[in-house]
Design a protein around this motif. Structure first.
Motif, PDB file in Angstrom:
ATOM      1  N   PHE A   1       2.434   1.769  -3.422  1.00  0.00           N
ATOM      2  CA  PHE A   1       1.442   2.203  -4.405  1.00  0.00           C
ATOM      3  C   PHE A   1       1.152   3.695  -4.252  1.00  0.00           C
TER       4      PHE A   1
ATOM      5  N   SER B   1       0.829  -1.210   0.000  1.00  0.00           N
ATOM      6  CA  SER B   1       0.000   0.000   0.000  1.00  0.00           C
ATOM      7  C   SER B   1       0.857   1.251   0.000  1.00  0.00           C
TER       8      SER B   1
ATOM      9  N   PHE C   1       5.008   2.175 -12.110  1.00  0.00           N
ATOM     10  CA  PHE C   1       3.596   2.439 -11.836  1.00  0.00           C
ATOM     11  C   PHE C   1       2.750   1.185 -12.076  1.00  0.00           C
ATOM     12  N   ILE C   2       2.975   0.518 -13.206  1.00  0.00           N
ATOM     13  CA  ILE C   2       2.197  -0.686 -13.544  1.00  0.00           C
ATOM     14  C   ILE C   2       2.438  -1.788 -12.522  1.00  0.00           C
TER      15      ILE C   2
ATOM     16  N   TYR D   1      -0.619  -3.809  -5.790  1.00  0.00           N
ATOM     17  CA  TYR D   1      -1.624  -3.257  -4.887  1.00  0.00           C
ATOM     18  C   TYR D   1      -2.969  -3.951  -5.052  1.00  0.00           C
ATOM     19  N   PHE D   2      -3.399  -4.146  -6.292  1.00  0.00           N
ATOM     20  CA  PHE D   2      -4.718  -4.718  -6.505  1.00  0.00           C
ATOM     21  C   PHE D   2      -4.748  -6.244  -6.406  1.00  0.00           C
TER      22      PHE D   2
ATOM     23  N   THR E   1       4.097   5.805  -5.212  1.00  0.00           N
ATOM     24  CA  THR E   1       4.192   5.860  -6.670  1.00  0.00           C
ATOM     25  C   THR E   1       3.205   6.876  -7.232  1.00  0.00           C
ATOM     26  N   ILE E   2       1.974   6.860  -6.742  1.00  0.00           N
ATOM     27  CA  ILE E   2       0.971   7.838  -7.174  1.00  0.00           C
ATOM     28  C   ILE E   2       1.456   9.253  -6.858  1.00  0.00           C
TER      29      ILE E   2
ATOM     30  N   THR F   1       0.912  -0.935  -9.167  1.00  0.00           N
ATOM     31  CA  THR F   1      -0.551  -1.026  -9.252  1.00  0.00           C
ATOM     32  C   THR F   1      -1.006  -2.487  -9.232  1.00  0.00           C
TER      33      THR F   1
END
Length: 127
Positions: free
Chosen positions: A39, A36, A116-117, A123-124, A42-43, A120
């Protein structure tokens, strides 16, 4: 004093980037919220570049994602915000060049996109 501040901002830039990338190699068992955190980091890292790029567009006339630390470094080096060295400069490319690894201009955004990918997906899928 200006050289010290420039070196400090560059070192901070390197430290943040190194920490950001090194999180991929830290086991989640050592830090349960690592996925988390990475992620949202990164955002933040990528998102702030778009926000800052939008803000300096009024000075540069162009929209380009730019790290605020790059702008600070370039200002400390005596360059104006509207100077292309500010918004076309890549700190990552500069660091790699200093250690003898030339990077093409498109490699840095590609690297950020890959981070980023992967962050992500982690995270998901694993959070």
């Amino acid at each position: 004093m200006r050289n010290f501040l420039t070196d400090f901002v560059c070192l901070s830039h390197f430290g943040i980037g190194f920490f950001w990338c090194s999180l991929f190699f830290l086991p989640a068992s050592w830090w349960p919220d690592k996925i988390s955190f990475q992620f949202f980091l990164t955002i933040t890292v990528i998102g702030h570049q778009f926000v800052w790029g939008g803000l300096i567009k009024f000075r540069t006339g162009k929209f380009r994602p730019v790290c605020v630390l790059t702008t600070i470094t370039q200002r400390l080096r005596g360059l104006a915000i509207s100077n292309p060295e500010n918004y076309e400069h890549s700190f990552t490319k500069e660091i790699f060049r200093k250690i003898g690894i030339p990077l093409p201009q498109k490699a840095v955004p590609a690297l950020a996109f890959i981070i980023f990918i992967v962050a992500t997906i982690q995270y998901f899928l694993y959070n």
